[in-house]
Design a protein around this motif. Structure first.
Motif, mmCIF file in Angstrom:
data_model
loop_
_atom_site.group_PDB
_atom_site.id
_atom_site.type_symbol
_atom_site.label_atom_id
_atom_site.label_comp_id
_atom_site.label_asym_id
_atom_site.label_seq_id
_atom_site.Cartn_x
_atom_site.Cartn_y
_atom_site.Cartn_z
ATOM 1 N N VAL A 222 -9.019 11.527 -33.676
ATOM 2 C CA VAL A 222 -8.719 12.142 -32.380
ATOM 3 C C VAL A 222 -8.163 13.530 -32.635
ATOM 4 O O VAL A 222 -7.627 13.818 -33.718
ATOM 5 C CB VAL A 222 -7.698 11.315 -31.563
ATOM 6 C CG1 VAL A 222 -8.298 10.013 -31.096
ATOM 7 C CG2 VAL A 222 -6.423 11.076 -32.359
ATOM 8 N N THR A 245 -11.418 13.108 -23.077
ATOM 9 C CA THR A 245 -10.449 13.243 -22.002
ATOM 10 C C THR A 245 -11.114 13.900 -20.805
ATOM 11 O O THR A 245 -11.778 14.926 -20.950
ATOM 12 C CB THR A 245 -9.274 14.115 -22.460
ATOM 13 O OG1 THR A 245 -8.755 13.574 -23.662
ATOM 14 C CG2 THR A 245 -8.185 14.163 -21.408
ATOM 15 N N LEU A 269 -5.732 14.416 -27.628
ATOM 16 C CA LEU A 269 -5.365 13.045 -27.973
ATOM 17 C C LEU A 269 -4.577 13.084 -29.279
ATOM 18 O O LEU A 269 -4.991 13.738 -30.240
ATOM 19 C CB LEU A 269 -6.611 12.169 -28.134
ATOM 20 C CG LEU A 269 -7.453 11.955 -26.866
ATOM 21 C CD1 LEU A 269 -8.753 11.229 -27.217
ATOM 22 C CD2 LEU A 269 -6.675 11.171 -25.820
ATOM 23 N N THR A 284 -4.837 4.749 -27.696
ATOM 24 C CA THR A 284 -4.579 6.173 -27.888
ATOM 25 C C THR A 284 -3.762 6.690 -26.713
ATOM 26 O O THR A 284 -3.554 5.983 -25.719
ATOM 27 C CB THR A 284 -5.902 6.960 -28.024
ATOM 28 O OG1 THR A 284 -5.619 8.332 -28.352
ATOM 29 C CG2 THR A 284 -6.713 6.929 -26.733
ATOM 30 N N HIS A 286 -2.542 10.694 -24.635
ATOM 31 C CA HIS A 286 -2.707 12.143 -24.522
ATOM 32 C C HIS A 286 -1.404 12.872 -24.834
ATOM 33 O O HIS A 286 -0.308 12.320 -24.682
ATOM 34 C CB HIS A 286 -3.122 12.532 -23.095
ATOM 35 C CG HIS A 286 -4.402 11.929 -22.634
ATOM 36 N ND1 HIS A 286 -4.814 11.955 -21.320
ATOM 37 C CD2 HIS A 286 -5.389 11.279 -23.308
ATOM 38 C CE1 HIS A 286 -5.980 11.349 -21.197
ATOM 39 N NE2 HIS A 286 -6.347 10.929 -22.389
#
Length: 420
Positions: A222, A245, A269, A284, A286
């Motif tokens: 990521v 995203t 991420l 995961t 942000h």
């Protein structure tokens, strides 16, 4: 008899990097204290950072929950690290049976990333002393020795780009993959100190990387471009974008010549973590985000679950290793939350077990807002690490320590180990 539910340690410096030893110390499998060792790394804005192995001062703290002001842990060995360690991990449990030339008899390996990938050898009390002296003071045999330094780039240069994280392969413990701010991921053989391959993984900085459990070829990463990508070392001509995203609404597209301060069109991420019990699932989050996205490799494109309970940005997450794994999350709201997602995963995954590689357009995103457990820390929680399953053990005093899992968390200089 009461069992301790919280162990604590106050470090001499702010702590960021953190990991719990994956196996008991060699030759001490029946000593409770051998399973309670943590690797920690400092975070100070200078070149004087340290890494350390900490362990219990006294095994009796496990059965006497008297929560006093003294530390339950003490430093067993430490070393200079220069820049802060962005990631620290103990060798995988599988490496105990795996011959590694960089590891001596009765010792264990740790690895760290920062300005380079470093492999360290930790020799505990049971490791044979190189000098062979007899009658040394108790505890003086603990030592942490730098074995290997591998630069951020395959080509040695004066300006190696910082490494942000790494993942240690459990099936082949000689193999480590690192992620870098220079957009690359590098697969290393730490036994031969060589780079097996280096690839441009993202359009911008890569923040985290993880091997697919059980695989020596597939890993995911990521990064700052807001994407989650999968790579297969057998076919590096292309990667698979598992998730991107969503672009924020009502935000004008960037100009043709955006300045360095221009806001990116997507949110980076920061971390990626596989569910060890079902590696179809990953978690995961942000940058600046307070929700966790759980993704299913069989239905790329959108999360199958979103966990909403934190009230500020999330800083860390991790799955336990139990048969029904729980996901732990921690953030700037001083909260550590535990999520039991087993029922949600059965609901979303049972219908498509027979078509593991096919997309699942029928997968609806489930919003989960009810963690099964919460712990309030005294300050923002910056990182966390699960212990492996620790079996019940008897102590020399005749008292016994119950089995279970522990979760270590860091807040500033404070480390706490919580019995789950």
């Amino acid at each position: 008899m009461t069992q301790a539910s919280v162990l604590q340690y106050e470090a001499p410096w702010p702590v960021f990097a953190l990991d719990w030893c994956k196996t008991p110390a060699p030759g001490q499998q029946h000593r409770p204290r051998s399973s309670f060792r943590l690797g920690v790394g400092s975070f100070t804005e200078d070149y004087r950072n340290r890494i350390a192995v900490i362990g219990l001062q006294d095994e009796r703290v496990l059965v006497e929950d008297d929560y006093t002001d003294y530390s339950d842990f003490t430093i067993l060995a430490e070393a200079h690290h220069g820049y802060p360690a962005t990631c620290l991990q103990w060798q995988p449990a599988s490496s105990v049976q795996y011959p590694l030339s960089c590891r001596g008899s009765g010792t264990e390996l740790l690895a760290t990333t920062g300005d380079a990938l470093r492999v360290w050898e930790y020799a505990g009390e049971s490791a044979p002393m190189v000098s062979g002296y007899v009658g040394r003071p108790a505890g003086s045999s603990n030592r942490l020795t730098l074995k290997t330094v591998l630069p951020g780039n395959k080509v040695q240069s004066q300006n190696n780009a910082p490494l942000t994280s790494f993942s240690w392969n459990e099936k082949d413990p000689a193999r480590i993959v690192t992620s870098s701010i220079d957009t690359t991921c590098t697969v290393w053989n730490i036994d031969t100190s060589t780079a097996l391959t280096q690839l441009i993984a993202h359009d911008r900085e890569v923040y985290d990387v993880a091997w697919l459990p059980g695989s020596v070829e597939i890993f995911v990463s990521v990064g700052a471009d807001g994407s989650l990508r999968a790579f297969d070392l057998r076919s590096l001509e292309h990667s698979t974008i598992l998730y991107e995203t969503p672009a924020p609404k009502n935000v004008p597209p960037p100009s043709n010549s955006p300045s360095n301060s221009a806001r990116p069109p997507t949110s980076p991420l920061l971390r990626i973590c596989f569910n060890p019990a079902d590696s179809n699932y990953m978690a995961t989050f942000h940058m600046d985000g307070s929700e966790v996205q759980v993704l299913d490799m069989r239905s790329p494109g959108q999360p199958v679950m979103e966990l909403k309970a934190h009230r500020a940005q999330i800083n860390g997450l991790g799955w336990s290793t139990s048969d029904t794994p729980m996901l732990a999350t921690a953030g700037d709201d001083c909260q550590v939350l535990l999520w039991d997602l087993s029922s949600y995963m059965q609901l979303s995954g049972s219908a498509s077990r027979s078509r593991m590689n096919s997309p699942r357009p029928d997968a609806k995103k489930q919003v989960v807002t009810d963690p099964v457990m919460a712990y309030s820390a005294s300050a923002e929680v910056t990182s966390l690490a699960w212990s492996p399953q620790i079996g019940g053990m008897s102590m020399n005093t005749g008292q016994s320590v119950g089995p279970g899992e522990w979760l270590a968390i860091t807040s500033g200089k404070s480390i706490k180990a919580l019995k789950v």
